[in-house]
Design an enzyme around this catalytic site. Structure first.
Site, PDB file in Angstrom:
ATOM      1  CG  LEU A   1      -7.104  -6.845  20.132  1.00  0.00           C
ATOM      2  CD1 LEU A   1      -6.070  -7.160  21.214  1.00  0.00           C
ATOM      3  CD2 LEU A   1      -7.360  -5.339  20.067  1.00  0.00           C
TER       4      LEU A   1
ATOM      5  CB  SER B   1      -9.933  -5.592  10.045  1.00  0.00           C
ATOM      6  OG  SER B   1      -9.817  -4.865   8.826  1.00  0.00           O
TER       7      SER B   1
ATOM      8  CG  HIS C   1      -2.051  -1.019   1.054  1.00  0.00           C
ATOM      9  ND1 HIS C   1      -2.872  -1.375   2.093  1.00  0.00           N
ATOM     10  CD2 HIS C   1      -2.448  -1.775   0.006  1.00  0.00           C
ATOM     11  CE1 HIS C   1      -3.735  -2.287   1.672  1.00  0.00           C
ATOM     12  NE2 HIS C   1      -3.488  -2.560   0.411  1.00  0.00           N
TER      13      HIS C   1
HETATM   14  N1  APR Z   1      -2.278  -6.891  18.030  1.00  0.00           N
HETATM   15  C1  APR Z   1      -2.869  -7.615  17.042  1.00  0.00           C
HETATM   16  N2  APR Z   1      -3.943  -7.178  16.339  1.00  0.00           N
HETATM   17  C2  APR Z   1      -4.413  -5.950  16.647  1.00  0.00           C
HETATM   18  C3  APR Z   1      -3.850  -5.133  17.659  1.00  0.00           C
HETATM   19  C4  APR Z   1      -2.739  -5.661  18.359  1.00  0.00           C
HETATM   20  N3  APR Z   1      -2.126  -4.962  19.347  1.00  0.00           N
HETATM   21  N4  APR Z   1      -4.568  -3.966  17.729  1.00  0.00           N
HETATM   22  C5  APR Z   1      -5.532  -4.052  16.800  1.00  0.00           C
HETATM   23  N5  APR Z   1      -5.456  -5.241  16.160  1.00  0.00           N
HETATM   24  C6  APR Z   1      -6.281  -5.753  15.064  1.00  0.00           C
HETATM   25  C7  APR Z   1      -7.698  -5.221  15.077  1.00  0.00           C
HETATM   26  O1  APR Z   1      -8.531  -6.093  15.823  1.00  0.00           O
HETATM   27  C8  APR Z   1      -8.052  -5.262  13.591  1.00  0.00           C
HETATM   28  O2  APR Z   1      -8.635  -6.509  13.248  1.00  0.00           O
HETATM   29  O3  APR Z   1      -5.690  -5.286  13.875  1.00  0.00           O
HETATM   30  C9  APR Z   1      -6.699  -5.143  12.878  1.00  0.00           C
HETATM   31  C10 APR Z   1      -6.508  -3.794  12.204  1.00  0.00           C
HETATM   32  O4  APR Z   1      -7.453  -3.725  11.171  1.00  0.00           O
HETATM   33  P1  APR Z   1      -7.538  -2.389  10.295  1.00  0.00           P
HETATM   34  O5  APR Z   1      -7.531  -1.200  11.208  1.00  0.00           O
HETATM   35  O6  APR Z   1      -8.664  -2.587   9.340  1.00  0.00           O
HETATM   36  O7  APR Z   1      -6.165  -2.353   9.512  1.00  0.00           O
HETATM   37  P2  APR Z   1      -5.781  -3.179   8.212  1.00  0.00           P
HETATM   38  O8  APR Z   1      -6.416  -4.535   8.222  1.00  0.00           O
HETATM   39  O9  APR Z   1      -4.303  -3.124   8.107  1.00  0.00           O
HETATM   40  O10 APR Z   1      -6.436  -2.279   7.045  1.00  0.00           O
HETATM   41  C11 APR Z   1      -6.124  -2.650   5.726  1.00  0.00           C
HETATM   42  O11 APR Z   1      -7.180  -0.632   4.936  1.00  0.00           O
HETATM   43  O12 APR Z   1      -7.514   1.608   5.208  1.00  0.00           O
HETATM   44  C12 APR Z   1      -6.840   0.668   4.462  1.00  0.00           C
HETATM   45  O13 APR Z   1      -4.805   0.944   3.344  1.00  0.00           O
HETATM   46  C13 APR Z   1      -5.367   0.845   4.617  1.00  0.00           C
HETATM   47  O14 APR Z   1      -3.658  -0.847   4.811  1.00  0.00           O
HETATM   48  C14 APR Z   1      -4.929  -0.452   5.304  1.00  0.00           C
HETATM   49  C15 APR Z   1      -6.000  -1.418   4.888  1.00  0.00           C
END
Ligand code: APR
Length: 236
Positions: A204, A179, A107
């Site tokens: 998480l 997520s 990304h």
């Molecule tokens: N340890 C493990 N998992 C965690 C922690 C932690 N300390 N804190 C949060 N999480 C989990 C949350 O439960 C969630 O499922 O990490 C996940 C983060 O999900 P998102 O915020 O959706 O991030 P991501 O999956 O990387 O999003 C994908 O979306 O907005 C776009 O380009 C952006 O790269 C990003 C993409």
């Protein structure tokens, strides 16, 4: 896992314990803007100052955060295991600062900016690159404005050929801190499964695509990943 080819895909959750906000936990908003309304080519066209402020804030924040034990554990796994392809959805540089050598940023990256004319990207993290003013390129005779080197919603993720090559051929596919909301990243686990790989999730909580994984380990990555990496390294 000795001798097995491993692909690791990380998301915002792995940087959460470093203090980098995730996208969809709690409200996923920035100054009451939905990320989906800021991280788009249209937003950059319509309100470049607002988009630039968003990314300059995140680029500056990178100086204030440190890799956490989850980044360090993955770097150790890469060193000790040897056959690991690390792909991240994150745009921060915490994997590199945690000791990971090669990281595929599908990304994009906060530390680089992209010339809007030549499309060339350069690391731009000096003081003059981090001010509220737009940054001009030094690659064109007539300097052009540089944009965040980020894959925005509606744009194609980077390195997808390399990514599918690695996922198609891996024996083990591990996702940490994502997520499962955003494709094509969220669909890679299904590609790996179809190719017969063992699939593992460290998150998480149970995300949307939890049932696609053979194994799910819930908890904070910084707390549970170091022990998991030791187990994986001991496995034959
Ligand atoms: N340890 C493990 N998992 C965690 C922690 C932690 N300390 N804190 C949060 N999480 C989990 C949350 O439960 C969630 O499922 O990490 C996940 C983060 O999900 P998102 O915020 O959706 O991030 P991501 O999956 O990387 O999003 C994908 O979306 O907005 C776009 O380009 C952006 O790269 C990003 C993409």
């Amino acid at each position: 896992m000795r001798g097995k080819s491993v692909v690791i895909l990380t998301g915002a959750g792995i940087s959460a314990e470093s203090g980098v906000r995730t996208f969809r936990d709690n409200d996923g908003l920035w100054e009451n803007h939905r990320i989906e309304d800021v991280a788009t080519p249209l937003a950059w066209y319509n309100d470049p100052v607002m988009v630039w402020r968003f990314y300059q804030a995140r680029r500056n924040q990178m100086q204030e955060v440190e890799p956490n034990p989850a980044h360090l554990a993955i770097a150790e796994f890469q060193r000790e295991h040897g056959n690991v392809t690390l792909i991240t959805q994150n745009v921060d540089n915490l994997h590199e600062r945690g000791g990971s050598e090669s990281v595929i940023h599908m990304h994009g990256k906060l530390e680089t900016l992209r010339c809007e004319s030549s499309e060339e990207s350069y690391v731009c993290m000096n003081l003059e690159h981090l001010s509220p003013d737009f940054v001009e390129c030094s690659c064109c005779a007539e300097p052009s404005r540089m944009r965040p080197d980020i894959v925005w919603f509606g744009e194609m993720p980077m390195f997808m050929r390399e990514i599918y090559e690695a996922v198609d051929n891996c024996d083990v596919f591990i996702v940490v801190g994502s997520s499962g909301h955003v494709y094509p990243a969220a669909g890679l686990v299904d590609v790996a499964s179809q190719m017969g790989a063992r699939t593992i999730l460290v998150n998480l909580e149970e995300p949307m695509n939890a049932e696609s994984f053979d194994e799910v380990h819930t908890g904070k990555a910084g707390e549970i990943l170091p022990a998991l990496v030791k187990t994986w390294l001991d496995e034959v």
